[in-house]
Design an enzyme around this catalytic site. Sequence first.
Site, short mmCIF file in Angstrom:
data_model
loop_
_atom_site.label_atom_id
_atom_site.label_comp_id
_atom_site.label_asym_id
_atom_site.label_seq_id
_atom_site.Cartn_x
_atom_site.Cartn_y
_atom_site.Cartn_z
CB SER A 1 -10.59 64.89 25.65
OG SER A 1 -11.77 65.07 26.41
CB SER A 2 -12.40 69.63 25.71
OG SER A 2 -12.69 70.89 26.28
CE1 TYR B 1 -15.76 70.56 21.89
CE2 TYR B 1 -15.68 71.25 24.19
CZ TYR B 1 -15.04 71.00 22.99
OH TYR B 1 -13.68 71.20 22.89
CE LYS C 1 -13.83 67.60 21.96
NZ LYS C 1 -12.94 67.06 20.91
#
Length: 253
Positions: free
Chosen positions: A138-139, A152, A156
């Site tokens: 993920s982020s 994005y 995520k």
Amino acid sequence: MDLGLSGAKVLVTGSTKGIGRAIAETFAAEGANVGICARNQADVDSTVAALKSKGVAAFGASVDVADGAALRAWVVDMATKLDGIDVVVANVSALAIGQDDESWAREFSTDMMGTVRLVNAAMPYLEKSDAGAIVAISSVSGREVDFAAGPYGTFKAAIIHYTQGLANQLAHKGIRANTVSPGNTYFEGGVWNTIKDNNPELYKTALALNPTGRMGTPQEMANAVVFLASRAASFITGTNLVVDGALTRGVQF
């Protein structure tokens, strides 16, 4: 610490550069056999050769994970060559931050469905493993609103939700599922390298937000991924491990 990965059969998507490459190489260093994919065949070939030099079996193919049929075929091919699958790592991202329809579609098909289809294709093999593990990348952009808000960050965040759901659903089968959320990660040819060269003000601003005074490295992210996938983390499932050098400020309970 013995991670118990010797002889494990591992698939890593998007694994010829940056974080993905470091993940594949770290698994190989632990004695795991590795199947990789990326879109550039030459990069795949050179990475496979590097992995084999560590004394493990390694295979790879050119695959666009947004192509569901191609991704499923790759999983079956790798499972055949590795004689099973113990671990899958979903690493590919479209890195789409635009607000146009195309950016949303690319991020959904690559990040979200690339993860879902990888898991679904690998599930029959994971169910036969005595140490099945799923790790999705993920982020920190999935935790906080930042410049990557939009497709994005949204997907995520969705990947964390999806993976924690898997952890609950698959626990009785002995299959673990976790996510790793990297913070800013710098490497040559990576997104932050590009930003540094083409948008130095954004890079300077982003770097200043890191309390450690630096960005992370692919190896630091890979260490977290490989640990979570290993037998050493046998009672860790449903966790989102943030590896960001204290970049994000939200308290994670």
